[in-house]
Write an enzyme that holds these catalytic residues in place. Structure first.
Site, PDB file in Angstrom:
ATOM      1  N   GLY A 318     -33.625  40.502   4.046  1.00 23.01           N
ATOM      2  CA  GLY A 318     -34.926  40.041   3.732  1.00 23.01           C
ATOM      3  C   GLY A 318     -35.539  38.770   4.369  1.00 23.01           C
ATOM      4  O   GLY A 318     -36.523  38.511   4.737  1.00 23.01           O
ATOM      5  N   ALA A 319     -34.091  37.752   4.727  1.00 19.93           N
ATOM      6  CA  ALA A 319     -34.465  36.393   4.814  1.00 19.93           C
ATOM      7  C   ALA A 319     -33.195  35.628   5.006  1.00 19.93           C
ATOM      8  O   ALA A 319     -32.498  35.864   5.086  1.00 19.93           O
ATOM      9  CB  ALA A 319     -35.234  35.631   4.326  1.00 19.93           C
ATOM     10  N   MET A 320     -33.077  34.496   5.539  1.00 16.88           N
ATOM     11  CA  MET A 320     -31.934  34.071   6.502  1.00 16.88           C
ATOM     12  C   MET A 320     -32.509  32.767   6.246  1.00 16.88           C
ATOM     13  O   MET A 320     -32.675  32.385   6.443  1.00 16.88           O
ATOM     14  CB  MET A 320     -31.295  34.646   8.062  1.00 16.88           C
ATOM     15  CG  MET A 320     -29.898  34.096   7.879  1.00 16.88           C
ATOM     16  SD  MET A 320     -28.606  34.200   6.560  1.00 16.88           S
ATOM     17  CE  MET A 320     -27.802  32.754   6.685  1.00 16.88           C
ATOM     18  N   GLU A 321     -31.074  32.324   5.261  1.00 19.29           N
ATOM     19  CA  GLU A 321     -31.332  30.442   5.477  1.00 19.29           C
ATOM     20  C   GLU A 321     -31.148  29.665   6.263  1.00 19.29           C
ATOM     21  O   GLU A 321     -30.528  27.962   6.165  1.00 19.29           O
ATOM     22  CB  GLU A 321     -31.106  30.140   3.931  1.00 19.29           C
ATOM     23  CG  GLU A 321     -29.959  30.199   3.953  1.00 19.29           C
ATOM     24  CD  GLU A 321     -28.921  31.212   3.872  1.00 19.29           C
ATOM     25  OE1 GLU A 321     -27.559  31.225   3.243  1.00 19.29           O
ATOM     26  OE2 GLU A 321     -29.794  32.343   3.470  1.00 19.29           O
ATOM     27  N   ASN A 322     -31.421  29.654   7.663  1.00 25.09           N
ATOM     28  CA  ASN A 322     -30.702  29.173   8.819  1.00 25.09           C
ATOM     29  C   ASN A 322     -31.640  27.189   8.554  1.00 25.09           C
ATOM     30  O   ASN A 322     -32.741  27.525   8.581  1.00 25.09           O
ATOM     31  CB  ASN A 322     -31.290  29.347   9.995  1.00 25.09           C
ATOM     32  CG  ASN A 322     -31.523  31.084   9.705  1.00 25.09           C
ATOM     33  OD1 ASN A 322     -29.103  31.446   9.570  1.00 25.09           O
ATOM     34  ND2 ASN A 322     -31.521  31.781  10.651  1.00 25.09           N
ATOM     35  N   HIS A 354     -36.197  30.481  -2.450  1.00 29.76           N
ATOM     36  CA  HIS A 354     -35.220  30.998  -2.389  1.00 29.76           C
ATOM     37  C   HIS A 354     -34.292  30.916  -1.146  1.00 29.76           C
ATOM     38  O   HIS A 354     -33.363  30.185  -1.045  1.00 29.76           O
ATOM     39  CB  HIS A 354     -34.776  32.236  -2.262  1.00 29.76           C
ATOM     40  CG  HIS A 354     -33.772  33.686  -2.145  1.00 29.76           C
ATOM     41  ND1 HIS A 354     -32.666  33.739  -2.749  1.00 29.76           N
ATOM     42  CD2 HIS A 354     -32.249  33.243  -1.664  1.00 29.76           C
ATOM     43  CE1 HIS A 354     -31.042  34.201  -3.170  1.00 29.76           C
ATOM     44  NE2 HIS A 354     -30.571  34.084  -1.697  1.00 29.76           N
ATOM     45  N   GLU A 355     -35.188  30.568  -0.166  1.00 29.69           N
ATOM     46  CA  GLU A 355     -34.299  30.555   1.566  1.00 29.69           C
ATOM     47  C   GLU A 355     -34.333  28.293   1.093  1.00 29.69           C
ATOM     48  O   GLU A 355     -33.316  27.849   1.843  1.00 29.69           O
ATOM     49  CB  GLU A 355     -35.088  30.795   2.143  1.00 29.69           C
ATOM     50  CG  GLU A 355     -34.820  32.090   2.790  1.00 29.69           C
ATOM     51  CD  GLU A 355     -34.026  32.910   2.394  1.00 29.69           C
ATOM     52  OE1 GLU A 355     -32.661  32.615   3.279  1.00 29.69           O
ATOM     53  OE2 GLU A 355     -33.896  33.890   1.580  1.00 29.69           O
ATOM     54  N   HIS A 358     -31.218  27.274  -0.963  1.00 29.16           N
ATOM     55  CA  HIS A 358     -30.439  27.373   0.142  1.00 29.16           C
ATOM     56  C   HIS A 358     -29.903  26.501   0.768  1.00 29.16           C
ATOM     57  O   HIS A 358     -28.480  25.893   1.232  1.00 29.16           O
ATOM     58  CB  HIS A 358     -30.187  28.239   0.586  1.00 29.16           C
ATOM     59  CG  HIS A 358     -29.432  29.682  -0.156  1.00 29.16           C
ATOM     60  ND1 HIS A 358     -28.281  29.506  -0.106  1.00 29.16           N
ATOM     61  CD2 HIS A 358     -29.635  30.654   0.794  1.00 29.16           C
ATOM     62  CE1 HIS A 358     -28.083  31.205  -0.172  1.00 29.16           C
ATOM     63  NE2 HIS A 358     -28.900  31.539  -0.309  1.00 29.16           N
ATOM     64  N   GLU A 377     -25.297  31.947  -3.063  1.00 28.46           N
ATOM     65  CA  GLU A 377     -26.927  32.788  -3.865  1.00 28.46           C
ATOM     66  C   GLU A 377     -26.925  32.706  -5.523  1.00 28.46           C
ATOM     67  O   GLU A 377     -28.706  32.765  -5.788  1.00 28.46           O
ATOM     68  CB  GLU A 377     -26.005  34.232  -3.543  1.00 28.46           C
ATOM     69  CG  GLU A 377     -26.120  34.254  -2.436  1.00 28.46           C
ATOM     70  CD  GLU A 377     -27.022  34.344  -1.768  1.00 28.46           C
ATOM     71  OE1 GLU A 377     -28.213  34.010  -1.489  1.00 28.46           O
ATOM     72  OE2 GLU A 377     -26.575  34.329  -0.730  1.00 28.46           O
TER      73      GLU A 377
END
Length: 950
Positions: A318-322, A354-355, A358, A377
């Site tokens: 869905g998404a990624m917190e890089n 959410h991201e 993180h 998480e």
């Protein structure tokens, strides 16, 4: 997360000398690593901490059109003991050369032959020294070749596409979590290993500037005409958070400031859909900076931090917190006022939150190993609602949290096989992937919310500040979190007074270590006022273990209802306990506003008093408590832990209920029961009539059109109740939807955004192939991916089976249907109409190999097969599916076991329906004057005998 196809290889580590220009050894041997001094752990997926990265430089020469790249990675490492080997993770195409220098930049001899060995099973490369090296600093340089994966599900550095002015364009981006950085460069691919990374990208001159975690430090045009971009070094970070992106994407900067930039990036075309994410995202960033008292923009350790958010047409997650470069599916970042519905607006706000969370939990402080993924998480899942709620109060996200997190997690925890938050069995790639689920996300967030009510919001915030500041740029362990909570609680003298002898760390750890969730059984002695409590683990089936939680209990009673104070007044630390209410006949309700993470089952008398209260004046009981009551009751029906007459007595108030939160707690479970009766026509029809009667008042109250001043919960209630009503066959809903559909078709009158899902579905369900083709054309020309998903779902509502065949074949062959939507489309075809089942089965039977290939691998085929379990509602269909499964067992491969589970689940579903149908049918008939209970029982038993017998 996806499982990797693991090849059964175990390789030898051989000693060699010199610069590694030779081909690596890659052979099968069975002996262990006995006698070697190494940083390889057991199991061999893991590395020991006796070699630590100090800094890593990654230089990639990217050939986007050819789906390949050449790489050089240089790792400066600190060795803390004598070693003969250094092991790194790798999963690249080939390693061409390895060299090692010591701190004085003198070459370190490697063994010849076999200066390095590659193990494809464990995905490692072992550098073999000619003689033992001593503690100190070393520089490892590796030249290698890599692929840009053309299947996004393979992750690593992968390739996607989009169309602009009918021209197909390509991009490459990364998804490294949890163990895919090794596909882009050899590294220490575990969260515990953190260091700065410097990324350099060389690309074609026809592309726009690349993106990575940090800003571009300098750009060089090479003699070849290609462009090289070197980025500033990152802060200390784990490899899974490194990211880069090569494309001709464009960016906008409509919020933020020069000192605090906030950038939205996407393909050309939908740049007018950037503003909502930019506005809400920047607000959330500032809210979190204030809450944690740590500035995001000062996390760069002396270098400027970016805050980029990239919308990707193809993204498996869905998404990624890089850090500095967050990736999203387009539908979760781009907002179009004319086409994005309220649910997707909520997704955008919460996923951005959410991201961003993180950046503190996961990036700044990172879990040691994936077994403690909840340290990353759970907090991100908590703040995705509560920080977004502060940024957008209108969205009611503080209350929506109960539905999306608490009730969702309790549903998952009802399974006997659910994992605990801390799952010590995480050891290899498949188990790592399996832990990215409910326990680490929604359950953890729900436990945190319970603790916030328990210790108070200020103490909760202070505990998180202590944890973050004391572990910044390092690794976090559960014990660190418990210590932070103990410190914050010790500063609040009211806690020890309110809860003598309670240790907050012990309370917290019990919820982290125990799988599942408890149910508190309540028995009220109306004569004495004693309220007896008993806890046990709640499971839908099977015998639960004898786990004990320390449960903070909030409660109120009918003599003096108080649903505003959610702070617990009692902690149930043993199997049994008690509280005292006034003497007399009055109801008791535990878990005020579902502020705790547990279910509650009452004795029959108390259930009866609650039912009477709900019928006479439901609003005395908080809407979130009413939501829990109906959700709990329906789960108790499923588990056989409440009598059918008592359950339906409690549910009877729904006939006058109009609240979104209450109905949301009920609808999914009512649908679950409804489907389990489908093979028994008499019981199924009776339950359908019951549901139509139950929702009638809600439909009348909510109406068929959004109002200008509607609240979020009003709009969402209309969306959910009318979708449910139309699917049940509610005539008013169908008539209104058909009128809107026909106006859309003939006059191009847009359907209200919130109504499109059920209006489109009714239009196709009651139409023909031309209606399907009309909507399919709209799908293919849309520029908003969220609206495209609505259309993709509703296209499957057609009853024209030639259209359904076309739809299913498009999932394999149309590049308009994104790889992450293919499995969803298969499920939509099952959900669209019961008549679709045979078409879907034939499609699967005839095309399973092509599905596996075009959907993105064996796991995708397994997902398709798994989706069947809720739709095989006839014994003949189960037998048909089982026969195909066993006839093609070899060809189906690893998906065969999924098919076996589907058969077992489908049979159990029929068995469950058989076991309760007569009693449900009889109960529903007894509540009407249509016929006698005796006749009802006879009809159901006749249906049982005709359809399915055990």
């Amino acid at each position: 997360m996806d499982f990797l196809d693991l090849k059964l290889l175990v390789t030898i580590i051989a000693l060699s000398v010199g610069l590694a220009h030779t081909e690596p050894q890659d052979e099968l041997y069975s002996f262990e690593w006995i006698g070697y001094n190494t940083n390889l752990d057991d199991p061999k997926y893991r590395l020991l901490d006796n070699v630590q990265p100090l800094q890593i430089s990654v230089d990639l020469d990217v050939y986007l059109e050819e789906s390949r790249f050449n790489g050089i990675v240089q790792l400066q490492v600190q060795v803390s003991e004598n070693l003969t080997q250094i092991v790194l993770h790798q999963n690249v195409v080939s390693i061409d050369e390895v060299s090692v220098l010591d701190a004085a930049e003198r070459p370190v001899s490697l063994q010849i032959p076999n200066p390095f060995t590659i193990d494809r099973y464990y995905e490692i490369v072992t550098i073999n020294f000619a003689s033992e090296i001593v503690p100190g600093t070393y520089i490892i340089t590796i030249n290698y070749k890599g692929r840009i994966n053309e299947n996004p599900h393979d992750r690593g550095l992968y390739k996607g596409y989009y169309y602009y002015n009918n021209e197909k364009r390509y991009y490459a981006t990364t998804q490294f979590q949890p163990y895919h950085a090794r596909k882009a460069f050899p590294c220490f691919d575990e969260p515990q290993f953190k260091c700065p990374f410097t990324i350099t990208i060389t690309r074609g001159a026809n592309l726009r500037p690349s993106f990575s975690n940090m800003a571009i430090a300098n750009t060089t045009v090479l003699p070849s005409g290609r462009v090289q971009e070197r980025f500033y070094p990152t802060p200390v970070v784990s490899s899974y958070l490194v990211a880069f992106h090569v494309s001709d994407f464009v960016s906008t900067n409509s919020s933020g400031t020069v000192q605090k930039p906030f950038q939205i990036i996407s393909r050309e075309g939908p740049t007018n859909q950037h503003s909502y994410a930019a506005d809400v995202g920047f607000k959330i960033t500032e809210i979190m900076e204030s809450y944690f008292n740590i500035s995001y923009y000062e996390m760069g350790q002396g270098r400027p931090m970016k805050n980029d958010h990239i919308a990707l047409p193809d993204f498996p997650s869905g998404a990624m917190e890089n850090w500095g470069m967050v990736n999203y599916r387009e539908a979760y970042l781009l907002y179009d006022e004319q086409n994005t519905n309220l649910q997707n607006r909520i997704f955008i706000a919460t996923i951005i939150a959410h991201e961003l969370a993180h950046k503190w939990f996961g990036n700044l402080v990172t879990c040691f190993w994936w077994s403690n993924l909840w340290l990353n998480e759970s907090f991100a899942s908590f703040f995705e609602f509560f920080s977004a709620h502060e940024a957008e109060p209108w969205l009611e996200l503080d209350d929506i949290f109960i539905l999306d997190s608490v009730q969702s997690a309790l549903s998952g925890d009802a399974s006997a096989s659910i994992q605990p938050m801390n799952w010590s069995s995480v050891a290899d790639n498949p188990s790592i992937s399996a832990h990215f689920g409910t326990s680490s996300y929604a359950k953890g967030a729900s436990v945190l919310r319970m603790l916030e009510h328990f210790v108070t919001p200020v103490v909760f915030r202070n505990a998180l500040r202590y944890y973050l500041k004391e572990n910044s740029y390092g690794i976090g362990y559960p014990t660190d979190m418990y210590a932070a909570f103990r410190r914050a609680v010790s500063e609040d003298p009211t806690f020890a007074t309110a809860y003598p002898g309670i240790d907050i760390g012990t309370v917290f750890d019990g919820w982290v270590q125990n799988a599942g969730a408890p149910v508190v059984e309540v028995n009220v002695n109306m004569t004495s006022g004693l309220v007896s409590l008993t806890q046990r683990r709640f499971q839908i089936s099977g015998t639960p273990p004898n786990d004990i939680w320390q449960i903070p209990i909030s409660w109120t009673h009918g003599d003096s209802p108080n649903f505003q104070n959610t702070r617990p007044t009692y902690v149930l630390t043993q199997r049994t306990g008690s509280v005292q209410k006034p003497v007399g006949t009055s109801w008791v309700v535990l878990n005020i506003a579902q502020s705790g993470f547990y279910r509650v089952n009452y004795d029959n008398q108390n259930w009866g008093l609650i039912a009477a209260q709900l019928r006479s004046n439901k609003d005395v009981i908080h809407k979130l408590s009413r939501s829990q009551i109906v959700n709990d009751v329906l789960f108790f029906i499923r588990a056989g832990q409440i009598s059918i007459p008592v359950a339906f007595d409690v549910l009877s108030f729904l006939a006058k209920e109009t609240d979104y939160y209450v109905w949301n707690g009920a609808l999914t479970q009512l649908q679950w029961i409804h489907r389990r009766l489908e093979h028994l026509p008499a019981a199924y029809d009776e339950f359908t009539a019951y549901l139509l009667e139950l929702i009638d008042e809600a439909v009348k109250q909510i109406g068929y059109a959004d109002g200008a001043n509607d609240s979020v919960s009003t709009i969402q209630q209309r969306m959910q109740i009318l979708n449910f009503a139309c699917n049940l066959g509610h005539q008013g809903c169908i008539d209104d939807s058909l009128a809107k559909w026909n106006s859309f078709r003939t006059q191009n009158t847009p359907v209200q955004i919130s109504s499109r899902r059920y209006v489109y579905c009714v239009g196709l369900r009651n139409g023909n192939a031309s209606d399907y083709q009309f909507l399919f054309q709209k799908y293919n020309t849309s520029e908003n991916t969220a609206d495209m998903v609505v259309m993709l779902r509703t296209l499957a509502c057609s009853k024209d089976q030639a259209s359904i065949e076309h739809y299913l074949y498009q999932t394999m062959h149309s590049d308009k249907i994104r790889v992450h939507d293919k499995n969803n489309a298969f499920s939509y075809a099952l959900q669209g109409n019961s008549e679709n089942l045979q078409t879907v089965l034939n499609f699967l039977f005839n095309n399973y190999a092509e599905i596996r290939e075009t959907y993105g691998g064996a796991a995708r085929l397994s997902n398709c097969i798994s989706a069947l379990s809720g739709f095989l509602t006839d014994f003949e269909d189960i037998v048909k599916f089982q026969s195909w499964l066993y006839e093609n067992q070899i060809a189906i491969g690893e998906s065969f076991s999924t098919g076996v589970s589907v058969v077992n689940t489908a049979v159990n579903n029929l068995r469950w329906g058989n076991n309760v149908a007569a009693e449900i049918f009889s109960e529903l008939r007894s509540r009407s004057s249509a016929t006698t209970a005796t006749t009802s029982l006879f009809v159901v038993m006749l249906a049982l005998a005709a359809k399915f017998v055990f």
